[in-house]
Design a protein around this motif. Structure first.
Motif, PDB file in Angstrom:
ATOM      1  N   ILE A 183     -66.161   4.110  35.614  1.00 38.26           N
ATOM      2  CA  ILE A 183     -65.042   3.186  35.430  1.00 38.26           C
ATOM      3  C   ILE A 183     -63.826   3.834  36.059  1.00 38.26           C
ATOM      4  CG2 ILE A 183     -63.466   2.126  33.770  1.00 38.26           C
ATOM      5  CD1 ILE A 183     -65.820   1.835  31.851  1.00 38.26           C
ATOM      6  N   PHE A 184     -63.203   3.134  37.004  1.00 40.52           N
ATOM      7  CA  PHE A 184     -62.004   3.660  37.644  1.00 40.52           C
ATOM      8  C   PHE A 184     -60.804   3.547  36.705  1.00 40.52           C
ATOM      9  CE2 PHE A 184     -64.144   2.477  41.759  1.00 40.52           C
ATOM     10  CZ  PHE A 184     -64.208   3.763  42.270  1.00 40.52           C
ATOM     11  N   THR A 185     -59.924   4.534  36.780  1.00 38.43           N
ATOM     12  CA  THR A 185     -58.621   4.469  36.122  1.00 38.43           C
ATOM     13  C   THR A 185     -57.541   4.631  37.187  1.00 38.43           C
ATOM     14  OG1 THR A 185     -58.619   6.853  35.678  1.00 38.43           O
ATOM     15  CG2 THR A 185     -59.479   5.394  33.946  1.00 38.43           C
ATOM     16  N   SER A 186     -56.340   4.130  36.882  1.00 41.40           N
ATOM     17  CA  SER A 186     -55.222   4.259  37.799  1.00 41.40           C
ATOM     18  C   SER A 186     -54.496   5.580  37.569  1.00 41.40           C
ATOM     19  CB  SER A 186     -54.246   3.090  37.607  1.00 41.40           C
ATOM     20  OG  SER A 186     -53.669   3.145  36.315  1.00 41.40           O
ATOM     21  N   THR A 187     -53.647   5.953  38.502  1.00 37.38           N
ATOM     22  CA  THR A 187     -52.914   7.210  38.344  1.00 37.38           C
ATOM     23  C   THR A 187     -51.915   7.147  37.191  1.00 37.38           C
ATOM     24  OG1 THR A 187     -51.315   6.459  40.000  1.00 37.38           O
ATOM     25  CG2 THR A 187     -53.119   7.855  40.767  1.00 37.38           C
ATOM     26  N   ASP A 188     -51.537   5.921  36.778  1.00 38.17           N
ATOM     27  CA  ASP A 188     -50.661   5.804  35.614  1.00 38.17           C
ATOM     28  C   ASP A 188     -51.438   5.532  34.328  1.00 38.17           C
ATOM     29  OD1 ASP A 188     -51.249   3.363  36.810  1.00 38.17           O
ATOM     30  OD2 ASP A 188     -49.451   2.379  36.064  1.00 38.17           O
ATOM     31  N   GLY A 189     -52.748   5.800  34.367  1.00 37.48           N
ATOM     32  CA  GLY A 189     -53.522   5.862  33.136  1.00 37.48           C
ATOM     33  C   GLY A 189     -54.148   4.583  32.648  1.00 37.48           C
ATOM     34  N   VAL A 252     -55.988   1.412  28.226  1.00 40.09           N
ATOM     35  CA  VAL A 252     -56.038   2.836  28.553  1.00 40.09           C
ATOM     36  C   VAL A 252     -57.389   3.357  28.055  1.00 40.09           C
ATOM     37  CG1 VAL A 252     -53.545   3.120  28.472  1.00 40.09           C
ATOM     38  CG2 VAL A 252     -54.895   3.464  26.385  1.00 40.09           C
ATOM     39  N   PRO A 253     -57.827   4.520  28.547  1.00 37.01           N
ATOM     40  CA  PRO A 253     -59.140   5.029  28.132  1.00 37.01           C
ATOM     41  C   PRO A 253     -59.351   5.074  26.631  1.00 37.01           C
ATOM     42  CG  PRO A 253     -58.372   6.274  30.008  1.00 37.01           C
ATOM     43  CD  PRO A 253     -57.242   5.352  29.618  1.00 37.01           C
ATOM     44  N   GLU A 254     -58.310   5.382  25.857  1.00 33.72           N
ATOM     45  CA  GLU A 254     -58.473   5.457  24.407  1.00 33.72           C
ATOM     46  C   GLU A 254     -58.911   4.117  23.824  1.00 33.72           C
ATOM     47  OE1 GLU A 254     -59.027   7.672  21.216  1.00 33.72           O
ATOM     48  OE2 GLU A 254     -58.297   8.433  23.137  1.00 33.72           O
ATOM     49  N   ASP A 255     -58.514   3.015  24.472  1.00 31.94           N
ATOM     50  CA  ASP A 255     -58.954   1.697  24.009  1.00 31.94           C
ATOM     51  C   ASP A 255     -60.469   1.550  24.120  1.00 31.94           C
ATOM     52  OD1 ASP A 255     -56.357   0.667  23.422  1.00 31.94           O
ATOM     53  OD2 ASP A 255     -56.030   0.381  25.563  1.00 31.94           O
ATOM     54  N   LEU A 256     -61.049   2.148  25.135  1.00 30.48           N
ATOM     55  CA  LEU A 256     -62.506   2.093  25.296  1.00 30.48           C
ATOM     56  C   LEU A 256     -63.200   2.895  24.200  1.00 30.48           C
ATOM     57  CD1 LEU A 256     -62.733   2.622  29.174  1.00 30.48           C
ATOM     58  CD2 LEU A 256     -62.761   0.457  27.929  1.00 30.48           C
ATOM     59  N   PHE A 257     -62.663   4.075  23.914  1.00 28.22           N
ATOM     60  CA  PHE A 257     -63.279   4.920  22.883  1.00 28.22           C
ATOM     61  C   PHE A 257     -63.120   4.308  21.488  1.00 28.22           C
ATOM     62  CE2 PHE A 257     -62.341   8.134  26.230  1.00 28.22           C
ATOM     63  CZ  PHE A 257     -63.644   8.553  26.452  1.00 28.22           C
ATOM     64  N   ASP A 258     -62.068   3.514  21.277  1.00 30.71           N
ATOM     65  CA  ASP A 258     -61.828   2.900  19.972  1.00 30.71           C
ATOM     66  C   ASP A 258     -62.563   1.575  19.788  1.00 30.71           C
ATOM     67  OD1 ASP A 258     -60.177   4.969  19.268  1.00 30.71           O
ATOM     68  OD2 ASP A 258     -58.314   3.914  19.755  1.00 30.71           O
ATOM     69  N   ALA A 259     -63.163   1.043  20.843  1.00 29.89           N
ATOM     70  CA  ALA A 259     -63.796  -0.281  20.785  1.00 29.89           C
ATOM     71  C   ALA A 259     -65.103  -0.235  20.003  1.00 29.89           C
ATOM     72  CB  ALA A 259     -64.056  -0.790  22.200  1.00 29.89           C
ATOM     73  N   ASP A 260     -65.492  -1.387  19.486  1.00 27.05           N
ATOM     74  CA  ASP A 260     -66.799  -1.506  18.827  1.00 27.05           C
ATOM     75  C   ASP A 260     -67.924  -1.608  19.839  1.00 27.05           C
ATOM     76  OD1 ASP A 260     -66.055  -1.522  16.009  1.00 27.05           O
ATOM     77  OD2 ASP A 260     -65.040  -3.417  16.451  1.00 27.05           O
ATOM     78  N   ALA A 261     -67.614  -2.056  21.055  1.00 24.78           N
ATOM     79  CA  ALA A 261     -68.606  -2.127  22.122  1.00 24.78           C
ATOM     80  C   ALA A 261     -67.870  -2.219  23.452  1.00 24.78           C
ATOM     81  CB  ALA A 261     -69.537  -3.324  21.953  1.00 24.78           C
ATOM     82  N   VAL A 262     -68.479  -1.647  24.486  1.00 18.64           N
ATOM     83  CA  VAL A 262     -67.953  -1.712  25.846  1.00 18.64           C
ATOM     84  C   VAL A 262     -69.100  -2.099  26.769  1.00 18.64           C
ATOM     85  CG1 VAL A 262     -66.934  -0.406  27.762  1.00 18.64           C
ATOM     86  CG2 VAL A 262     -66.181   0.029  25.407  1.00 18.64           C
ATOM     87  N   TRP A 263     -68.784  -2.936  27.753  1.00 17.92           N
ATOM     88  CA  TRP A 263     -69.802  -3.359  28.721  1.00 17.92           C
ATOM     89  C   TRP A 263     -69.239  -3.309  30.134  1.00 17.92           C
ATOM     90  CZ3 TRP A 263     -68.233  -6.374  24.554  1.00 17.92           C
ATOM     91  CH2 TRP A 263     -69.150  -6.502  23.491  1.00 17.92           C
ATOM     92  N   LEU A 264     -70.144  -3.167  31.088  1.00 22.24           N
ATOM     93  CA  LEU A 264     -69.861  -3.482  32.476  1.00 22.24           C
ATOM     94  C   LEU A 264     -70.621  -4.764  32.791  1.00 22.24           C
ATOM     95  CD1 LEU A 264     -70.036  -0.012  34.287  1.00 22.24           C
ATOM     96  CD2 LEU A 264     -68.045  -1.229  33.401  1.00 22.24           C
ATOM     97  N   ILE A 265     -69.966  -5.723  33.392  1.00 18.28           N
ATOM     98  CA  ILE A 265     -70.582  -7.010  33.654  1.00 18.28           C
ATOM     99  C   ILE A 265     -70.501  -7.328  35.137  1.00 18.28           C
ATOM    100  CG2 ILE A 265     -68.455  -8.295  33.148  1.00 18.28           C
ATOM    101  CD1 ILE A 265     -70.246 -10.510  31.954  1.00 18.28           C
ATOM    102  N   SER A 266     -71.595  -7.834  35.682  1.00 19.04           N
ATOM    103  CA  SER A 266     -71.646  -8.222  37.087  1.00 19.04           C
ATOM    104  C   SER A 266     -72.691  -9.317  37.245  1.00 19.04           C
ATOM    105  CB  SER A 266     -71.999  -7.027  37.974  1.00 19.04           C
ATOM    106  OG  SER A 266     -73.276  -6.514  37.652  1.00 19.04           O
ATOM    107  N   SER A 267     -72.718  -9.925  38.414  1.00 18.53           N
ATOM    108  CA  SER A 267     -73.582 -11.085  38.633  1.00 18.53           C
ATOM    109  C   SER A 267     -75.056 -10.731  38.616  1.00 18.53           C
ATOM    110  CB  SER A 267     -73.223 -11.756  39.960  1.00 18.53           C
ATOM    111  OG  SER A 267     -71.942 -12.338  39.895  1.00 18.53           O
ATOM    112  N   VAL A 268     -75.416  -9.533  39.076  1.00 21.36           N
ATOM    113  CA  VAL A 268     -76.831  -9.167  39.165  1.00 21.36           C
ATOM    114  C   VAL A 268     -77.293  -8.369  37.948  1.00 21.36           C
ATOM    115  CG1 VAL A 268     -78.544  -7.862  40.494  1.00 21.36           C
ATOM    116  CG2 VAL A 268     -76.824  -9.252  41.675  1.00 21.36           C
ATOM    117  N   ARG A 269     -76.514  -7.370  37.541  1.00 16.08           N
ATOM    118  CA  ARG A 269     -76.920  -6.560  36.390  1.00 16.08           C
ATOM    119  C   ARG A 269     -76.623  -7.271  35.077  1.00 16.08           C
ATOM    120  NH1 ARG A 269     -74.847  -0.502  36.547  1.00 16.08           N
ATOM    121  NH2 ARG A 269     -72.882  -1.575  36.124  1.00 16.08           N
ATOM    122  N   LEU A 270     -75.776  -8.285  35.123  1.00 13.50           N
ATOM    123  CA  LEU A 270     -75.386  -9.095  33.964  1.00 13.50           C
ATOM    124  C   LEU A 270     -74.598  -8.229  32.970  1.00 13.50           C
ATOM    125  CD1 LEU A 270     -78.674 -11.206  33.577  1.00 13.50           C
ATOM    126  CD2 LEU A 270     -76.643 -11.666  34.985  1.00 13.50           C
TER     127      LEU A 270
END
Length: 304
Positions: A183-189, A252-270
């Motif tokens: 997962i890419f992050t920006s230079t401002d976090g 921000v990255p901390e939002d991902l760590f605090d989430a109940d679930a995280v996904w990557l979604i795309s047309s082929v991998r779904l």
């Protein structure tokens, strides 16, 4: 080797021109090959139906406009897709699950005529495995701040171009370090996107009896220099109809760590669950994460 059906768009042939994908087809001076100057879309065919085709064609038109690239009308692409799928069914097999890639380059240098084709092939086996088992992901700095897309439109951050060398390098970095994706992050976090996917996260609230009373689905800000995801847009619409609350960063990255679930979604991998991020597990309640994934996957599967 995966068998590919190749159909070139041709002014003289309204339904497209079938060519042998095992033989050379592209001129060495084509600007798509020499400079990555072009755009593309990748759609998934399930049981003979091309999912989200209008959204893919609309985004390809938008990407081409950002590159000042003239491309054929949607109806021309639709006819070529039909030709490709008919040929795939004839020579390869049923249209149970097929990847369709639409590609347009600026063409041969000096010719001022785009090169356009449709390719149909089976999905990579890893796509299904990852959506079922989940993936491990690393955070990587993309090297831009979150306002660069507005400040420097020539970077084409909102276009789906053929210039994917950086994205592929990021994936190789992930694989070399024991992960499946990044997962890419920006230079401002801020959290941005994956090399070939959109980031989603969810929060759920429960009452005293343990029943889920609120579900919120969140994605990064669309004006932060990320590619607007056709899958994210479609799933957001379905989730809203199903009673989910929706949100758009900034994250921000901390939002991902605090989430109940995280996904990557795309047309082929779904919809693909993130199991670990930088080696840390995502979600404190595996049963809740699984339930959220199953609910969203069912909503996404119903999308046409």
């Amino acid at each position: 080797m995966t068998q590919t059906v190749l159909v070139f768009l041709d002014r003289a042939l309204p339904d497209g021109r079938i060519e042998d994908a095992t033989k050379p087809q592209l001129f060495a001076t084509d600007l798509g090959a020499t400079r990555g100057d072009g755009v593309f879309e990748t759609a998934l065919v399930l049981d003979g139906h091309v999912r989200k085709l209008p959204a893919h064609l609309h985004r390809m038109t938008h990407s081409a406009a950002l590159l000042d690239l003239d491309i054929p009308d949607h109806t021309v692409w639709e006819r070529a897709i039909v030709t490709a799928l008919d040929e795939y069914q004839r020579v390869v097999g049923p249209l149970t699950e097929v990847v369709v890639k639409l590609v347009v380059t600026r063409g041969v240098e000096g010719a001022h005529e785009p090169t356009c084709w449709v390719a149909a092939s089976a999905p990579a086996p890893a796509a299904k495995r990852q959506r079922e088992e989940g993936i491990d992901v690393l955070l990587l700095d993309r090297g831009y701040d979150s306002d660069v897309a507005e400040r420097a439109p020539w970077l084409l951050l909102g276009a789906k171009t053929l210039s994917y060398a950086v994205n592929m390098a990021a994936l190789r970095y992930a694989h070399a370090h024991g992960a499946d994706d990044i997962i890419f992050t920006s230079t401002d976090g801020q959290v941005l996107e994956g090399p070939t996917s959109t980031v989603l996260l969810a929060h759920a609230e429960k009452d005293d009896a343990g029943r889920v009373t609120l579900k919120r689905l969140v994605t990064p800000r669309l004006d932060s220099g990320i590619l607007p995801g056709t899958s994210q847009g479609a799933l957001f619409a379905a989730a809203k109809d199903a009673g989910w609350e929706l949100g758009y960063g900034p994250l921000v990255p901390e939002d991902l760590f605090d989430a109940d679930a995280v996904w990557l979604i795309s047309s082929v991998r779904l919809l693909t669950p993130v199991n670990h991020l930088d080696g840390k597990p995502i979600g404190s309640d595996p049963d809740l994460s699984k339930a959220l994934t199953e609910e969203l996957a069912a909503l996404f599967d119903a999308i046409h």
